[in-house]
Design a protein around this motif. Structure first.
Motif, PDB file in Angstrom:
ATOM      1  N   THR A 102       0.833  -1.199   0.000  1.00 58.72           N
ATOM      2  CA  THR A 102       0.000   0.000   0.000  1.00 58.72           C
ATOM      3  C   THR A 102       0.865   1.245   0.000  1.00 58.72           C
ATOM      4  O   THR A 102       2.011   1.231   0.477  1.00 58.72           O
ATOM      5  N   ALA A 103       0.347   2.343  -0.541  1.00 56.60           N
ATOM      6  CA  ALA A 103       1.081   3.610  -0.609  1.00 56.60           C
ATOM      7  C   ALA A 103       1.715   3.939   0.743  1.00 56.60           C
ATOM      8  O   ALA A 103       1.062   3.866   1.785  1.00 56.60           O
ATOM      9  N   GLY A 104       2.992   4.284   0.705  1.00 52.90           N
ATOM     10  CA  GLY A 104       3.738   4.583   1.913  1.00 52.90           C
ATOM     11  C   GLY A 104       4.511   3.410   2.471  1.00 52.90           C
ATOM     12  O   GLY A 104       5.331   3.574   3.371  1.00 52.90           O
ATOM     13  N   ASP A 105       4.256   2.210   1.920  1.00 59.06           N
ATOM     14  CA  ASP A 105       4.923   0.996   2.390  1.00 59.06           C
ATOM     15  C   ASP A 105       5.974   0.539   1.374  1.00 59.06           C
ATOM     16  O   ASP A 105       5.998   0.989   0.229  1.00 59.06           O
ATOM     17  N   VAL A 106       6.808  -0.409   1.816  1.00 62.70           N
ATOM     18  CA  VAL A 106       7.916  -0.901   0.994  1.00 62.70           C
ATOM     19  C   VAL A 106       7.954  -2.421   1.091  1.00 62.70           C
ATOM     20  O   VAL A 106       7.761  -2.990   2.166  1.00 62.70           O
ATOM     21  N   GLN A 107       8.201  -3.085  -0.059  1.00 59.96           N
ATOM     22  CA  GLN A 107       8.428  -4.531  -0.037  1.00 59.96           C
ATOM     23  C   GLN A 107       9.784  -4.858  -0.660  1.00 59.96           C
ATOM     24  O   GLN A 107      10.224  -4.207  -1.597  1.00 59.96           O
ATOM     25  N   TRP A 108      10.427  -5.864  -0.107  1.00 63.20           N
ATOM     26  CA  TRP A 108      11.778  -6.294  -0.483  1.00 63.20           C
ATOM     27  C   TRP A 108      11.718  -7.793  -0.725  1.00 63.20           C
ATOM     28  O   TRP A 108      11.352  -8.552   0.174  1.00 63.20           O
ATOM     29  N   MET A 109      12.055  -8.217  -1.941  1.00 61.54           N
ATOM     30  CA  MET A 109      12.042  -9.635  -2.269  1.00 61.54           C
ATOM     31  C   MET A 109      13.452 -10.055  -2.667  1.00 61.54           C
ATOM     32  O   MET A 109      13.975  -9.596  -3.691  1.00 61.54           O
ATOM     33  N   PHE A 110      14.068 -10.906  -1.864  1.00 59.95           N
ATOM     34  CA  PHE A 110      15.386 -11.415  -2.216  1.00 59.95           C
ATOM     35  C   PHE A 110      15.206 -12.610  -3.145  1.00 59.95           C
ATOM     36  O   PHE A 110      14.629 -13.625  -2.761  1.00 59.95           O
ATOM     37  N   ALA A 111      15.699 -12.463  -4.372  1.00 58.43           N
ATOM     38  CA  ALA A 111      15.537 -13.525  -5.364  1.00 58.43           C
ATOM     39  C   ALA A 111      16.462 -14.697  -5.093  1.00 58.43           C
ATOM     40  O   ALA A 111      16.122 -15.847  -5.407  1.00 58.43           O
ATOM     41  N   GLY A 112      17.656 -14.418  -4.536  1.00 56.20           N
ATOM     42  CA  GLY A 112      18.588 -15.475  -4.207  1.00 56.20           C
ATOM     43  C   GLY A 112      18.899 -16.372  -5.384  1.00 56.20           C
ATOM     44  O   GLY A 112      19.160 -15.924  -6.493  1.00 56.20           O
ATOM     45  N   LYS A 113      18.815 -17.693  -5.163  1.00 56.05           N
ATOM     46  CA  LYS A 113      19.202 -18.656  -6.189  1.00 56.05           C
ATOM     47  C   LYS A 113      18.173 -18.779  -7.311  1.00 56.05           C
ATOM     48  O   LYS A 113      18.445 -19.406  -8.336  1.00 56.05           O
ATOM     49  N   GLY A 114      17.002 -18.151  -7.113  1.00 60.21           N
ATOM     50  CA  GLY A 114      16.027 -18.139  -8.190  1.00 60.21           C
ATOM     51  C   GLY A 114      14.600 -18.103  -7.689  1.00 60.21           C
ATOM     52  O   GLY A 114      14.241 -18.817  -6.747  1.00 60.21           O
ATOM     53  N   ILE A 115      13.792 -17.231  -8.301  1.00 56.75           N
ATOM     54  CA  ILE A 115      12.388 -17.081  -7.906  1.00 56.75           C
ATOM     55  C   ILE A 115      11.583 -16.628  -9.113  1.00 56.75           C
ATOM     56  O   ILE A 115      12.116 -16.002 -10.044  1.00 56.75           O
ATOM     57  N   LEU A 116      10.309 -16.972  -9.121  1.00 57.03           N
ATOM     58  CA  LEU A 116       9.347 -16.430 -10.077  1.00 57.03           C
ATOM     59  C   LEU A 116       8.372 -15.559  -9.301  1.00 57.03           C
ATOM     60  O   LEU A 116       7.921 -15.938  -8.214  1.00 57.03           O
ATOM     61  N   HIS A 117       8.038 -14.378  -9.849  1.00 57.35           N
ATOM     62  CA  HIS A 117       7.014 -13.561  -9.198  1.00 57.35           C
ATOM     63  C   HIS A 117       6.223 -12.791 -10.232  1.00 57.35           C
ATOM     64  O   HIS A 117       6.621 -12.647 -11.390  1.00 57.35           O
ATOM     65  N   SER A 118       5.059 -12.323  -9.799  1.00 56.44           N
ATOM     66  CA  SER A 118       4.216 -11.461 -10.625  1.00 56.44           C
ATOM     67  C   SER A 118       3.800 -10.275  -9.771  1.00 56.44           C
ATOM     68  O   SER A 118       3.804 -10.342  -8.543  1.00 56.44           O
ATOM     69  N   GLU A 119       3.461  -9.174 -10.439  1.00 54.96           N
ATOM     70  CA  GLU A 119       3.138  -7.955  -9.702  1.00 54.96           C
ATOM     71  C   GLU A 119       2.233  -7.067 -10.542  1.00 54.96           C
ATOM     72  O   GLU A 119       2.215  -7.144 -11.777  1.00 54.96           O
ATOM     73  N   GLY A 120       1.485  -6.197  -9.860  1.00 54.60           N
ATOM     74  CA  GLY A 120       0.603  -5.262 -10.530  1.00 54.60           C
ATOM     75  C   GLY A 120      -0.410  -4.711  -9.559  1.00 54.60           C
ATOM     76  O   GLY A 120      -0.388  -5.023  -8.357  1.00 54.60           O
ATOM     77  N   PRO A 121      -1.323  -3.848 -10.016  1.00 51.22           N
ATOM     78  CA  PRO A 121      -2.344  -3.290  -9.121  1.00 51.22           C
ATOM     79  C   PRO A 121      -3.187  -4.387  -8.485  1.00 51.22           C
ATOM     80  O   PRO A 121      -3.491  -5.401  -9.116  1.00 51.22           O
ATOM     81  N   SER A 122      -3.563  -4.188  -7.215  1.00 48.65           N
ATOM     82  CA  SER A 122      -4.392  -5.173  -6.516  1.00 48.65           C
ATOM     83  C   SER A 122      -5.830  -5.113  -7.016  1.00 48.65           C
ATOM     84  O   SER A 122      -6.282  -4.108  -7.579  1.00 48.65           O
ATOM     85  N   GLU A 123      -6.556  -6.201  -6.788  1.00 44.60           N
ATOM     86  CA  GLU A 123      -7.964  -6.238  -7.186  1.00 44.60           C
ATOM     87  C   GLU A 123      -8.768  -5.176  -6.460  1.00 44.60           C
ATOM     88  O   GLU A 123      -9.654  -4.531  -7.052  1.00 44.60           O
ATOM     89  N   ASP A 124      -8.488  -4.974  -5.178  1.00 39.94           N
ATOM     90  CA  ASP A 124      -9.218  -3.974  -4.402  1.00 39.94           C
ATOM     91  C   ASP A 124      -8.967  -2.577  -4.950  1.00 39.94           C
ATOM     92  O   ASP A 124      -9.893  -1.763  -5.066  1.00 39.94           O
TER      93      ASP A 124
END
Length: 287
Positions: free
Chosen positions: A89-111
């Motif tokens: 949410t606005a004002g917050d921060v997320q950190w994803m360590f990919a390390g040896k390998g990861i798949l992710h998806s991202e975009g606007p939330s449904e809400d």
């Protein structure tokens, strides 16, 4: 003493999909990397009418670094195949360590899409030292309410995301020391931030207009300071209300080989990451 400005780099438009455009000041033709800072993307404010259809960056791979999202407006939704599923949410921060390998998806939330509004974010790639690139992935979420205020003065609203500053500690943890400060400074106000000699020091101007150490800088521009200059002062005066992201980090003095969605130490390691992804070794993730 004011720290010397090395570069002021405009964030040029870059298509990351057929429909999504970001501003990218790092890397650029003027300046490649300030490791641990590898990539900076600013997704400018985009208005979504209530009930707008979903728009997502579908599952894609990463290895060897941490994509970090600073949510400026709206609300995003992150999923990865390490089992994390989280709204940011606005004002917050997320950190994803990919390390040896990861798949992710991202975009606007449904809400968010149901209600509509402006959607805007910054995403940085924080490099990881070679000794940690093969570690298991993991995820951190930091709420704005947990970020301590720093450089406090009238008309200055800045908070500490990570690192140690003014005797305070930001909640986001990194493998190497990174000070990250963000927020807004009102028109006509000034603030002095301190840099650590020998560290890479960057200032991204999201919008507005400032003078920093005597240099005029507008929105969508990244200021890179001379890390060999022993001076510590970053003097900012705002002509307009301005949002900023300030970064100061211990360099990772290792070779950088970055290509596509991978940040490794050699081209051979990048080629191996690409082959591993093509061969299904990153696993699977539904869109």
């Amino acid at each position: 003493m004011e720290k010397k400005v090395l570069h002021v780099i405009e964030g040029r438009e870059k298509h990351i999909t057929d429909t999504e455009v970001v501003r990218q000041p790092l890397p650029s033709a003027q300046f490649r990397f300030a490791s641990p800072f590898i990539v900076l993307h600013h997704m400018p404010a985009k208005y979504y009418a209530p009930g707008a259809p979903a728009e997502r960056l579908h599952p894609h791979p990463h290895r060897g670094f941490s994509p970090v999202t600073f949510m400026l407006q709206g609300q995003g939704y992150h999923r990865d195949n390490a089992g994390n599923a989280m709204t940011v949410t606005a004002g917050d921060v997320q950190w994803m360590f990919a390390g040896k390998g990861i798949l992710h998806s991202e975009g606007p939330s449904e809400d968010f899409l149901r209600k509509g509004g402006n959607y805007e974010l910054l995403q940085l790639w924080f490099n990881a030292p070679a000794a940690r690139k093969g570690d298991d992935p993991y995820y951190q979420y930091v709420k704005g309410a947990d970020m301590p205020a720093v450089a406090q003065a009238e008309g200055v609203q800045l908070t500490l995301v990570s690192g140690n500053y003014e005797g305070k500690t930001g909640p986001l943890q990194n493998f190497t020391p990174i000070i990250a400060i963000w927020g807004a400074i009102q028109a006509g106000k000034s603030v002095t931030l301190k840099a650590t000699p020998g560290y890479w020091t960057l200032l991204y101007v999201v919008d507005g207009q400032i003078t920093v150490n005597g240099t005029a800088v507008n929105g969508y521009h990244l200021v890179i300071f001379d890390r060999d200059d022993a001076a510590e002062d970053i003097q900012i005066t705002c002509k307009e209300t301005t949002r900023i992201l300030y970064l100061c980090a211990e360099p990772i003095n290792e070779p950088v080989a970055a290509k596509d969605n991978f940040v490794m130490n050699t081209a051979t390691e990048v080629d191996q990451a690409i082959a591993d992804y093509k061969n299904g070794l990153f696993g699977t993730l539904e869109a």
